[in-house]
Design an enzyme around this catalytic site. Structure first.
Site, PDB file in Angstrom:
ATOM      1  N   LYS A  53       0.876  -1.009   0.022  1.00  0.00           N
ATOM      2  CA  LYS A  53      -0.097   0.026  -0.096  1.00  0.00           C
ATOM      3  C   LYS A  53       1.077   1.190  -0.069  1.00  0.00           C
ATOM      4  CE  LYS A  53      -3.438   2.609   2.407  1.00  0.00           C
ATOM      5  NZ  LYS A  53      -4.567   2.482   3.536  1.00  0.00           N
ATOM      6  N   LYS A  99      -1.914  -1.510  -3.724  1.00  0.00           N
ATOM      7  CA  LYS A  99      -2.861  -0.390  -3.806  1.00  0.00           C
ATOM      8  C   LYS A  99      -2.141   1.156  -4.009  1.00  0.00           C
ATOM      9  CE  LYS A  99      -5.868   1.978  -0.733  1.00  0.00           C
ATOM     10  NZ  LYS A  99      -6.559   1.869   0.620  1.00  0.00           N
TER      11      LYS A  99
HETATM   12  C1  PBG Z   1      -7.378   3.853   5.317  1.00  0.00           C
HETATM   13  C2  PBG Z   1      -7.664   3.537   4.003  1.00  0.00           C
HETATM   14  C3  PBG Z   1      -7.434   4.164   2.900  1.00  0.00           C
HETATM   15  C4  PBG Z   1      -8.118   3.791   1.681  1.00  0.00           C
HETATM   16  C5  PBG Z   1      -8.661   2.673   2.181  1.00  0.00           C
HETATM   17  N1  PBG Z   1      -8.217   2.363   3.729  1.00  0.00           N
HETATM   18  C6  PBG Z   1      -6.846   5.790   2.828  1.00  0.00           C
HETATM   19  C7  PBG Z   1      -5.625   6.045   3.419  1.00  0.00           C
HETATM   20  O1  PBG Z   1      -4.766   5.157   3.421  1.00  0.00           O
HETATM   21  O2  PBG Z   1      -5.573   7.132   3.625  1.00  0.00           O
HETATM   22  C8  PBG Z   1      -8.120   4.522   0.484  1.00  0.00           C
HETATM   23  C9  PBG Z   1      -9.174   3.984  -0.526  1.00  0.00           C
HETATM   24  C10 PBG Z   1      -9.410   4.715  -1.512  1.00  0.00           C
HETATM   25  O3  PBG Z   1      -8.695   5.914  -1.787  1.00  0.00           O
HETATM   26  O4  PBG Z   1     -10.306   4.503  -2.555  1.00  0.00           O
HETATM   27  N2  PBG Z   1      -6.866   2.817   5.979  1.00  0.00           N
END
Ligand code: PBG
Length: 324
Positions: A195, A248
């Site tokens: 991520k 991601k």
């Molecule tokens: C936070 C989380 C995020 C997303 C999914 N879980 C945002 C972040 O890490 O700040 C983002 C998903 C998206 O942008 O569609 N745990």
């Protein structure tokens, strides 16, 4: 021309093109992320046109529609009322909170729909970070203890898959151990393995009012410049017991999807995040792109790169398109 090799022969008709097709997209590939909140109304999300913060009733209806179109799974993201957010994020493991309540209702109504829950503290934390903070630092091991409580609470409510998106070290192993210890050996873990610290999450943070109040997430989410680090995270997640590994965002990181595909036998998920959704939505609303075609092409590209499943806000729309 004397050309024994004519690749166009394999494109000469619909039938030949079908037979030669290397990648296929089906509604069964999709996981549908859904936002929920505590109220009785379904609220339009300003930062993500076409998405809503669902009431419990709205959620059940939307999940049913997606399921009936062939989408096998949803993942829940809660918008938590400001007064329930705190520095210890304890609402994250309230068994009467909105996520456990939604899981129980979904499993009662749609027992075969796969319900995935997100493990991370940001929607519950008054500072909008995924972990606990001490002297300005996100502290790893103390955070993992809270994540474990959150995961157990979700498993107790009936979640099929627990999905840690927080990027703390060692959380997959700790969650696996705790789940097994409490008898939840059938509950799966879909880990956010690679991520990245991405600007493409902006619209999502607007939807949940969960943007970090200070600083950024670079001490836990990955540097967009790195590939080998993704492989390292993969090897750790495999060792710690992840069932599914995730990359991601998806579209800008297809090389990472492809790389992990070569390194692992586990199923790979890719998350087409809010910013990717919004780029397609806004360009098509302006009349600049053919929305339906671009949705399917963007998803096919993610599949072709090596993803088995795709988290996408277009899940229901794409399933409809694929059925027509
Ligand atoms: C936070 C989380 C995020 C997303 C999914 N879980 C945002 C972040 O890490 O700040 C983002 C998903 C998206 O942008 O569609 N745990």
């Amino acid at each position: 021309m004397n050309l024994p090799q004519r690749p166009r022969r394999n494109r000469k008709s619909v039938g030949i093109r079908q037979l030669s097709q290397e990648t296929t997209l089906t509604p069964g590939d999709f996981i549908y992320p859904l936002f929920i909140h505590a109220g009785d109304d379904d609220q339009k999300i300003e930062s993500m046109p076409g998405c809503q913060r669902w009431s419990l009733g709205g959620l059940l209806q939307e999940a049913r529609e997606a399921y009936e179109l062939g989408v096998p799974a949803i993942v829940l993201f809660p918008a938590i009322a400001t007064e329930l957010k705190s520095l210890d994020a304890k609402e994250a493991y309230n068994i009467n909170g909105i996520v456990p309540a939604a899981v129980r209702a979904l499993k009662a109504e749609l027992p075969d729909l796969i319900v995935i829950t997100d493990v991370a503290l940001d929607p519950y934390h008054s500072e909008g970070h995924d972990g606990l903070i001490e002297e300005g630092e996100i502290i790893n091991d103390e955070t993992v203890k809270v994540l474990v409580k959150q995961a157990l609470c979700q498993a107790q409510a009936g979640a099929d898959i627990i999905s840690p998106s927080d990027m703390m070290d060692g959380r997959v192993g700790a969650i696996r151990t705790a789940l097994d210890h409490h008898g939840y050996t059938r509950v799966s873990i879909m880990s956010y393995t690679a991520k990245y610290a991405s600007a493409y999450y902006g619209p999502f943070r607007g939807a949940l009012d969960s943007a970090p109040k200070s600083g950024d997430k670079k001490t836990y989410q990955m540097d967009p410049a790195n590939t080998r680090e993704a492989v390292r995270e993969l090897l750790l997640d495999e060792e710690e017991g992840a069932d599914i590994v995730m990359v991601k965002p998806a579209g800008p990181y297809l090389d990472i999807v492809c790389q992990l595909r070569m390194e692992t036998c586990l199923p790979i998920a890719a998350y087409q995040v809010s910013g990717e959704y919004l780029m397609i939505k806004s360009a098509s609303q302006a009349g600049w792109l053919d929305e339906d075609k671009v949705i399917l092409e963007s998803l096919l590209g993610i599949k072709r790169a090596g993803a088995n499943m795709i988290l996408t806000y277009f899940a229901k729309d794409a399933a409809k398109l694929l059925q027509s």
